[in-house]
Design a protein around this motif. Structure first.
Motif, PDB file in Angstrom:
ATOM      1  N   TYR A  29       0.834  -1.208   0.000  1.00  0.00           N
ATOM      2  CA  TYR A  29       0.000   0.000   0.000  1.00  0.00           C
ATOM      3  C   TYR A  29       0.866   1.253   0.000  1.00  0.00           C
ATOM      4  O   TYR A  29       1.864   1.346   0.726  1.00  0.00           O
ATOM      5  N   ALA A  71      -6.679  11.536   3.293  1.00  0.00           N
ATOM      6  CA  ALA A  71      -7.431  10.496   2.589  1.00  0.00           C
ATOM      7  C   ALA A  71      -8.843  10.979   2.272  1.00  0.00           C
ATOM      8  O   ALA A  71      -9.443  11.742   3.041  1.00  0.00           O
ATOM      9  N   TYR A  75      -9.578   6.277   1.507  1.00  0.00           N
ATOM     10  CA  TYR A  75      -8.540   5.726   0.633  1.00  0.00           C
ATOM     11  C   TYR A  75      -7.315   6.642   0.670  1.00  0.00           C
ATOM     12  O   TYR A  75      -7.336   7.755   0.147  1.00  0.00           O
ATOM     13  N   GLY A  77      -3.700   7.300  -0.584  1.00  0.00           N
ATOM     14  CA  GLY A  77      -2.680   6.982  -1.567  1.00  0.00           C
ATOM     15  C   GLY A  77      -1.422   7.789  -1.338  1.00  0.00           C
ATOM     16  O   GLY A  77      -1.333   8.585  -0.399  1.00  0.00           O
ATOM     17  N   GLY A 115      -5.922   6.381  -7.072  1.00  0.00           N
ATOM     18  CA  GLY A 115      -6.919   7.268  -6.490  1.00  0.00           C
ATOM     19  C   GLY A 115      -6.831   8.689  -7.028  1.00  0.00           C
ATOM     20  O   GLY A 115      -5.845   9.083  -7.667  1.00  0.00           O
ATOM     21  N   VAL A 176     -11.519   6.513  -6.823  1.00  0.00           N
ATOM     22  CA  VAL A 176     -10.596   5.384  -6.721  1.00  0.00           C
ATOM     23  C   VAL A 176     -10.967   4.316  -7.745  1.00  0.00           C
ATOM     24  O   VAL A 176     -12.132   3.906  -7.846  1.00  0.00           O
ATOM     25  N   TYR A 205      -2.566   3.910  -4.782  1.00  0.00           N
ATOM     26  CA  TYR A 205      -3.165   3.352  -3.574  1.00  0.00           C
ATOM     27  C   TYR A 205      -2.543   1.998  -3.231  1.00  0.00           C
ATOM     28  O   TYR A 205      -2.089   1.785  -2.107  1.00  0.00           O
TER      29      TYR A 205
END
Length: 240
Positions: A29, A71, A75, A77, A115, A176, A205
């Motif tokens: 990630y 975020a 999500y 990234g 994303g 995303v 992401y």
């Protein structure tokens, strides 16, 4: 149980246990990259190094650093910022900003998730594009492009993969996009993420990798040989 069967069962168990860890999909990630210029981590039994670069000439890039913005829709990234000077948008991959991923051993990318790709009127962005150049283990290269075309639709070009939306591309949400089998079933040596336009920016992401199909074939061959040897020994024992 005969000795040969016991050995076969044990060997098969070892192979299957190994396969459970070495042959399963593995994900890294972007939120874990830190704030340096590079980040090396293990993915599916091999090392992959992610590097942040800046510059307008791919052959004369300089070190950048990983950066982040808050975020959206949960999500988180990663983007790129210059080591010195101003940044167009902290925490995004903008024009003249690059993320390189280099693998020590052959792996197939089973999923790539990006994303913050929007298609206006959100943030004044329209049909934002992410560009990805892949180098396979046979040293051939291919370029791919992800372009937002609405709140929940995007176009993935390059001949492989399917794209789906994980978070709508609208104000306050993530924009995303998840691409399954993005580069086909060929083993990847490296790939590069960048933007070619001032109004197109995005984040990395996650990346998910699996071994190349030949590795599964070798596992099956190994299991087959174990079974063959066990049967052969059992037959020979009948005549003792």
């Amino acid at each position: 149980m005969s000795i040969s069967k016991l050995l076969a069962t044990t060997a098969t168990g070892v192979l299957l246990a190994t396969s459970a860890s070495a042959f399963a999909a593995d994900t890294v990630y972007g939120k874990d990259f830190g704030n340096g210029s590079s980040h090396t981590t293990a993915i599916n039994g091999t090392d992959v190094t992610f590097s942040a670069k800046t510059g307008n000439n791919k052959n004369k890039l300089i070190e950048g650093k990983f950066s982040y913005k808050p975020a959206q829709d949960g999500y988180q990234g990663v983007g790129v910022s210059p080591l010195k000077g101003s940044d167009v948008t902290v925490g995004e991959i903008d024009k003249n900003e690059w993320i390189f991923a280099e693998f020590n051993d052959s792996r197939v990318i089973s999923n790539l998730t990006l994303g913050l790709l929007f298609d206006g009127p959100e943030y004044g962005d329209s049909k934002e594009k992410a560009f990805i150049t892949v180098t396979y283990f046979d040293d051939t290269t291919k370029e791919f492009k992800l372009q937002a075309q609405g709140e929940t639709t995007a176009l993935w070009t390059g001949g492989f993969g399917t794209v789906s939306n994980l978070s709508p591309a609208s104000d306050g949400l993530g924009g995303v996009w998840s691409i399954d089998n993005p580069f086909g079933d060929n083993a990847v040596k490296s790939f590069v993420l960048t933007s070619h336009a001032d109004k197109s920016d995005f984040t990395l992401y996650s990346v998910t990798a699996v071994p190349e199909p030949e590795s599964y074939a070798m596992l099956a061959l190994g299991l087959g040989l174990v079974g063959f040897m066990a049967r052969r020994r059992d037959r020979s024992n009948l005549y003792v």
